[in-house]
Design a protein around this motif. Structure first.
Motif, PDB file in Angstrom:
ATOM      1  N   GLU A 124      60.955   8.960  54.051  1.00 28.20           N
ATOM      2  CA  GLU A 124      59.615   9.229  53.375  1.00 28.20           C
ATOM      3  C   GLU A 124      59.317   8.195  52.393  1.00 28.20           C
ATOM      4  OE1 GLU A 124      59.654  13.369  52.967  1.00 28.20           O
ATOM      5  OE2 GLU A 124      59.471  13.751  55.078  1.00 28.20           O
ATOM      6  N   ALA A 125      60.236   8.004  51.364  1.00 27.29           N
ATOM      7  CA  ALA A 125      60.133   7.251  50.284  1.00 27.29           C
ATOM      8  C   ALA A 125      59.589   5.936  50.771  1.00 27.29           C
ATOM      9  CB  ALA A 125      61.381   7.026  49.347  1.00 27.29           C
ATOM     10  N   LEU A 126      60.425   5.255  51.858  1.00 27.88           N
ATOM     11  CA  LEU A 126      60.095   3.855  52.239  1.00 27.88           C
ATOM     12  C   LEU A 126      58.706   3.982  52.956  1.00 27.88           C
ATOM     13  CD1 LEU A 126      60.912   1.011  53.127  1.00 27.88           C
ATOM     14  CD2 LEU A 126      62.006   1.914  55.016  1.00 27.88           C
ATOM     15  N   SER A 127      58.328   4.983  53.580  1.00 26.70           N
ATOM     16  CA  SER A 127      57.017   5.054  54.432  1.00 26.70           C
ATOM     17  C   SER A 127      56.000   5.252  53.379  1.00 26.70           C
ATOM     18  CB  SER A 127      56.973   6.140  55.260  1.00 26.70           C
ATOM     19  OG  SER A 127      55.735   6.697  55.866  1.00 26.70           O
ATOM     20  N   LEU A 174      64.877   6.512  66.545  1.00 27.73           N
ATOM     21  CA  LEU A 174      64.231   6.762  65.198  1.00 27.73           C
ATOM     22  C   LEU A 174      62.742   7.317  65.712  1.00 27.73           C
ATOM     23  CD1 LEU A 174      65.247   3.501  63.362  1.00 27.73           C
ATOM     24  CD2 LEU A 174      66.052   5.633  62.781  1.00 27.73           C
ATOM     25  N   ASP A 175      62.367   8.358  65.141  1.00 26.15           N
ATOM     26  CA  ASP A 175      61.093   9.129  65.495  1.00 26.15           C
ATOM     27  C   ASP A 175      60.093   8.287  66.115  1.00 26.15           C
ATOM     28  OD1 ASP A 175      62.610  11.252  64.858  1.00 26.15           O
ATOM     29  OD2 ASP A 175      61.433  11.922  63.070  1.00 26.15           O
ATOM     30  N   HIS A 176      59.511   7.520  65.006  1.00 22.86           N
ATOM     31  CA  HIS A 176      58.138   7.031  65.161  1.00 22.86           C
ATOM     32  C   HIS A 176      58.507   5.563  66.112  1.00 22.86           C
ATOM     33  CE1 HIS A 176      56.428   9.588  62.300  1.00 22.86           C
ATOM     34  NE2 HIS A 176      57.293   9.483  61.574  1.00 22.86           N
ATOM     35  N   SER A 197      57.307  -9.065  55.423  1.00 24.50           N
ATOM     36  CA  SER A 197      56.292  -8.938  56.287  1.00 24.50           C
ATOM     37  C   SER A 197      56.019  -7.404  56.807  1.00 24.50           C
ATOM     38  CB  SER A 197      56.540  -9.702  57.636  1.00 24.50           C
ATOM     39  OG  SER A 197      55.742  -9.155  58.778  1.00 24.50           O
ATOM     40  N   LEU A 198      57.317  -6.653  57.147  1.00 27.30           N
ATOM     41  CA  LEU A 198      57.379  -5.519  57.837  1.00 27.30           C
ATOM     42  C   LEU A 198      56.791  -4.382  56.469  1.00 27.30           C
ATOM     43  CD1 LEU A 198      60.436  -5.210  59.768  1.00 27.30           C
ATOM     44  CD2 LEU A 198      58.159  -5.392  60.774  1.00 27.30           C
ATOM     45  N   THR A 199      57.073  -4.504  55.241  1.00 27.46           N
ATOM     46  CA  THR A 199      56.749  -3.829  54.275  1.00 27.46           C
ATOM     47  C   THR A 199      55.390  -3.880  53.539  1.00 27.46           C
ATOM     48  OG1 THR A 199      57.897  -5.056  52.535  1.00 27.46           O
ATOM     49  CG2 THR A 199      58.973  -3.336  53.353  1.00 27.46           C
ATOM     50  N   ALA A 248      44.757  -3.055  57.919  1.00 25.68           N
ATOM     51  CA  ALA A 248      45.353  -2.012  57.576  1.00 25.68           C
ATOM     52  C   ALA A 248      44.988  -0.717  58.080  1.00 25.68           C
ATOM     53  CB  ALA A 248      45.529  -1.944  56.029  1.00 25.68           C
ATOM     54  N   GLY A 249      43.604  -0.668  58.381  1.00 26.55           N
ATOM     55  CA  GLY A 249      42.884   0.375  58.831  1.00 26.55           C
ATOM     56  C   GLY A 249      43.092   1.842  58.426  1.00 26.55           C
ATOM     57  N   GLY A 250      42.268   2.212  57.658  1.00 29.53           N
ATOM     58  CA  GLY A 250      42.105   3.578  57.066  1.00 29.53           C
ATOM     59  C   GLY A 250      42.995   4.595  57.605  1.00 29.53           C
ATOM     60  N   ALA A 251      42.417   5.528  58.518  1.00 29.61           N
ATOM     61  CA  ALA A 251      43.110   6.449  59.217  1.00 29.61           C
ATOM     62  C   ALA A 251      44.521   6.327  59.507  1.00 29.61           C
ATOM     63  CB  ALA A 251      42.303   7.112  60.120  1.00 29.61           C
ATOM     64  N   ASP A 252      44.805   5.064  60.199  1.00 30.48           N
ATOM     65  CA  ASP A 252      46.110   4.602  60.695  1.00 30.48           C
ATOM     66  C   ASP A 252      47.016   4.466  59.731  1.00 30.48           C
ATOM     67  OD1 ASP A 252      44.883   5.488  63.265  1.00 30.48           O
ATOM     68  OD2 ASP A 252      44.543   3.250  63.803  1.00 30.48           O
ATOM     69  N   ALA A 253      46.712   4.254  58.497  1.00 31.39           N
ATOM     70  CA  ALA A 253      47.676   3.593  57.602  1.00 31.39           C
ATOM     71  C   ALA A 253      48.931   4.470  57.535  1.00 31.39           C
ATOM     72  CB  ALA A 253      46.922   3.544  56.213  1.00 31.39           C
ATOM     73  N   GLY A 254      48.677   5.887  57.642  1.00 27.22           N
ATOM     74  CA  GLY A 254      49.915   6.470  57.547  1.00 27.22           C
ATOM     75  C   GLY A 254      51.027   6.374  58.563  1.00 27.22           C
ATOM     76  N   GLU A 255      50.161   6.493  59.767  1.00 26.61           N
ATOM     77  CA  GLU A 255      51.121   6.455  60.931  1.00 26.61           C
ATOM     78  C   GLU A 255      51.954   4.935  60.996  1.00 26.61           C
ATOM     79  OE1 GLU A 255      49.852   6.108  65.629  1.00 26.61           O
ATOM     80  OE2 GLU A 255      48.459   6.926  64.299  1.00 26.61           O
ATOM     81  N   ASP A 256      50.905   3.878  60.759  1.00 28.20           N
ATOM     82  CA  ASP A 256      51.424   2.479  60.607  1.00 28.20           C
ATOM     83  C   ASP A 256      52.527   2.427  59.575  1.00 28.20           C
ATOM     84  OD1 ASP A 256      50.945  -0.319  61.453  1.00 28.20           O
ATOM     85  OD2 ASP A 256      50.965  -0.415  58.920  1.00 28.20           O
ATOM     86  N   ALA A 257      52.651   3.016  58.495  1.00 31.09           N
ATOM     87  CA  ALA A 257      53.667   3.129  57.504  1.00 31.09           C
ATOM     88  C   ALA A 257      54.939   3.684  58.313  1.00 31.09           C
ATOM     89  CB  ALA A 257      53.239   3.742  56.098  1.00 31.09           C
ATOM     90  N   ASP A 258      54.683   4.708  58.947  1.00 31.81           N
ATOM     91  CA  ASP A 258      56.038   5.313  59.461  1.00 31.81           C
ATOM     92  C   ASP A 258      56.793   4.660  60.528  1.00 31.81           C
ATOM     93  OD1 ASP A 258      55.537   8.018  58.054  1.00 31.81           O
ATOM     94  OD2 ASP A 258      54.410   8.820  59.431  1.00 31.81           O
ATOM     95  N   LEU A 259      55.830   4.022  61.290  1.00 33.96           N
ATOM     96  CA  LEU A 259      56.428   3.209  62.350  1.00 33.96           C
ATOM     97  C   LEU A 259      57.192   1.938  61.446  1.00 33.96           C
ATOM     98  CD1 LEU A 259      56.924   2.030  65.059  1.00 33.96           C
ATOM     99  CD2 LEU A 259      54.685   1.170  65.209  1.00 33.96           C
TER     100      LEU A 259
END
Lengths: 211, 211
Positions: free
Chosen positions: A126-129, B176-178, A197-199, A144-155
């Motif tokens: 969670e800290a990473l995401s 891993l979930d996502h 790149s990934l972060t 980065a796309g507003g609403a998808d940002a959280g989902e994107d960060a989790d992936l």
């Protein structure tokens, strides 16, 4: 009010630490299947019932034993998060982490154990995401796309974990020739643009240089 | 001059293919330890001595069975090599490769088997390493560093293999979930800059845009 004098709580922490130490050793030596609650209890010199009382199940005992002793990442810019990850990568390359590798091996062969490990390492993820999501918000990059940002960060957090596990597995378990022989510094250098790149730390650069 | 009529050679290829198919199935179902030469021979309906004659040892039989059915990468620019790798990544994410995963699991738990797999996949790795070295030569980037370029390419090839293995392991084995839930296209998109950086395809861009 129960008996919660500090000495009692302290005693429990010590006992738990002793059980975890023996569990880590036995999972590493004997593998997941052959390690029993009873054997861990005997090695830690406690009653098997106490191990169950403290940890609930073999899966959860394994998850606690396998759980990274590293504290969760501290929040920061994507840049800072990327550097923390690279520092940990350096550690996992430089050390020959015999016990944690044996535990990783058990995790790869026993999905039910792996699932518990995820639950226990959720804080870390969670800290990473969160750090990645915050970096994305700070960034000017349109995709980065507003609403998808959280989902994107989790992936992204999962992909970061996966590539870091891959490098550790490639070096220590599969022992790919050149990766096994390489100077850890050099591997970190190759992985820096990967992790950045990934972060999205590279977006941050771009955003900063556009100022 | 011995009996090397085509029909004989063809017969041998068919028998080898049948043995490998059964070996792959048994290693996947029963794991490395519990799979015997005898069991493979019985399943393939041949004499155990013939399996030994064709493959030499259980480790080598495993290596052949585990060996990627994918042909080695074709030579090309770093850009083309990166795209071939991403196509394979897509394949390994989109399919649920039950047998190859079980084989990967055996590889992770049995280093002696893993070593034979490397030997048998050397062609594949050499093609990757060569493509990376050629891209480095074509590139104008100073830190490609003349004499070290070959060594650098070997290490990059191993790191590419490691991160790709990590992503497959993270999705299919550790789950891993996502990452497990993600659209393969999206994962490939995140991994594109990763693979381009490791294969120096990004240097090529830079060199090209400087023309």
């Amino acid at each position: 009010m129960g008996d919660l004098r500090p000495s009692r709580a302290e005693q429990r922490r010590n006992t738990e630490a002793r059980i975890l130490e023996q569990a880590r050793r036995l999972f590493a030596e004997s593998g997941y299947d052959r390690t029993t609650i009873r054997a861990v209890a005997t090695a830690a010199n406690v009653d098997p019932g106490l191990v169950m009382h403290y940890f609930g199940s073999k899966e959860r005992l394994f998850a606690q034993a396998a759980g990274s002793p590293a504290p969760p990442l501290t929040a920061g810019t994507a840049e800072e998060v990327a550097e923390q990850l690279l520092e940990r990568l350096y550690g996992s390359l430089a050390d020959q982490p015999v016990e944690s590798l044996a535990v990783l091996r058990s995790m790869l062969t026993h999905p039910e154990a792996a699932r518990e490990v995820h639950t226990s390492s959720r804080m870390h993820k969670e800290a990473l995401s969160r750090a990645i999501a915050e970096a994305a918000e700070a960034s000017e990059d349109a995709d980065a796309g507003g609403a998808d940002a959280g989902e994107d960060a989790d992936l992204r957090a999962d992909v970061v974990s996966a590539v870091l596990i891959g490098v550790a597995v490639g070096r220590h378990l599969i022992r790919l020739d050149h990766l096994a022989a390489a100077d850890p510094e050099r591997v970190v250098e190759l992985m820096r643009p990967v992790i950045r790149s990934l972060t999205r730390a590279d977006d941050e650069d771009r955003a900063a240089s556009e100022d």
